[in-house]
Design an enzyme around this catalytic site. Sequence first.
Site, PDB file in Angstrom:
ATOM      1  N   SER A 438       3.425  60.185  62.790  1.00 34.40           N
ATOM      2  CA  SER A 438       3.006  59.448  61.592  1.00 34.40           C
ATOM      3  C   SER A 438       2.155  60.286  60.648  1.00 34.40           C
ATOM      4  O   SER A 438       1.908  59.875  59.517  1.00 34.40           O
ATOM      5  CB  SER A 438       2.241  58.181  61.990  1.00 34.40           C
ATOM      6  OG  SER A 438       1.029  58.502  62.631  1.00 34.40           O
ATOM      7  N   LYS A 481      -4.651  51.141  59.598  1.00 38.37           N
ATOM      8  CA  LYS A 481      -4.892  52.452  58.987  1.00 38.37           C
ATOM      9  C   LYS A 481      -5.501  52.312  57.591  1.00 38.37           C
ATOM     10  O   LYS A 481      -6.506  52.962  57.266  1.00 38.37           O
ATOM     11  CB  LYS A 481      -3.576  53.235  58.904  1.00 38.37           C
ATOM     12  CG  LYS A 481      -3.037  53.711  60.244  1.00 38.37           C
ATOM     13  CD  LYS A 481      -1.691  54.388  60.065  1.00 38.37           C
ATOM     14  CE  LYS A 481      -1.166  54.928  61.387  1.00 38.37           C
ATOM     15  NZ  LYS A 481       0.155  55.566  61.224  1.00 38.37           N
TER      16      LYS A 481
END
Length: 586
Positions: A438, A481
Amino acid sequence: MTITKLAWRDLVPDTDSYQEIFAQPHLIDENDPLFSDTQPRLQFALEQLLHTRASSSFMLAKAPEESEYLNLIANAARTLQSDAGQLVGGHYEVSGHSIRLRHAVSADDNFATLTQVVAADWVEAEQLFGCLRQFNGDITLQPGLVHQANGGILIISLRTLLAQPLLWMRLKNIVNRERFDWVAFDESRPLPVSVPSMPLKLKVILVGERESLADFQEMEPELSEQAIYSEFEDTLQIVDAESVTQWCRWVTFTARHNHLPAPGADAWPILIREAARYTGEQETLPLSPQWILRQCKEVASLCDGDTFSGEQLNLMLQQREWREGFLAERMQDEILQEQILIETEGERIGQINALSVIEFPGHPRAFGEPSRISCVVHIGDGEFTDIERKAELGGNIHAKGMMIMQAFLMSELQLEQQIPFSASLTFEQSYSEVDGDSASMAELCALISALADVPVNQSIAITGSVDQFGRAQPVGGLNEKIEGFFAICQQRELTGKQGVIIPTANVRHLSLHSELVKAVEEGKFTIWAVDDVTDALPLLLNLVWDGEGQTTLMQTIQERIAQASQQEGRHRFPWPLRWLNWFIPN
């Protein structure tokens, strides 16, 4: 180039379109086909199992091995039973040490039962098969679950049988032979008397998670292939108003069935936002009874009536986040006190803010935090060093992401020779294992910054993986996030220039906290969605990757490579020849 600046409405599921549905009272009738509407595959499998010409007496159902799921399946099976309430079984007459079996004539007979469905998430041998007890010379026989389910269905969790294989072997034998034999559980202590066997016919539903089903398939490959199979669908796709109504009715039914308050009209939008966070999709809502019951049980302490309001639900969610937020706050303190170096203003060459999700074993809540990725470039032989991998802190997926990133860059630059630079990439102040791809888009941007010697805007963080063609690919944990980076920016004061770059494919996964949504609405924080890594570069480095009539990053990198190659060519002469150059007139 596709750069989308997301509006605040993009950050949460659409609930405005369904306000009329939320305002309606969701009255539930016992005869409503809620289960068949939300679980059509499982309903069909139950119909096949209960058919007089069923292909198997066993059914495998993929579902969590918890009582809530077993009871739902049991209730659905009861509604399908055509012979429910039929008297089956027998009666054991004990006379001294002589035991005789006769057919049941009433429901009061000791081994008689009315055809029913019995469910259990954990049983021991005596609970399942019954037992013979002797006290002061008197003998009594106790029926087990198999006797209670005689003529009907027994629903049992797979973990019970996998942990006690002998129980499974005996249960399978009973179902296949359609007869129950009394045997001693301990071979060293045989039964004191002989007990006649009794006819016993039942169907068995084995409920288990994917791992349990895999273990069972390994133990019983033939039976697994022949058994009827289906799954409990844990989510519902929201495609129209009808599916929203269906979900609202399911939630109301689950709450009412467990004597808990149901959502009021103004609570539905908040519950749907929380549901989307749980599933990770704006248009996918959970059918999990455990998740629904958790919300209703926790908010029940804040309300007195049959429904709870949006304000009460919001308060409960805030209390839960605060209760579970100690670790997240401590990690933020480390950044704010500059024990972990994360910049949210200014520019740096070869440094970028990536986003990661932290999960601690035993902790109920994952949380996000920014990670500083740095890249250093120097004259070399074209080697790309992944420091995490070298230090054995990087996993295989992370290594794969690094190689894909390098492949994209080499393909784009189209060099005729080896690049004259070496580079090293690392997650700064990371001391545990790193895995996943990611951060590969962030790593690629940091590498391009270092190669071009162009600084990265530190007020913007980025997440997303990248393929060999530079396309941005979706990643997980997006809400956590973004909220982790926003929390740091908010503590340091929002400037209006801070934000996060995400892949466009991730927009459908957003369900952010109201505080962040408000900041985006007021222009204090920005979220951009991009289709390609080259779309992110102008935001981060203020230069486009490629184009005509302007300075580009690719052009800058190629010029630096050409300069480095010329310098390298000068130094390839042997030292005596380089010494002689001093005597050659210009």
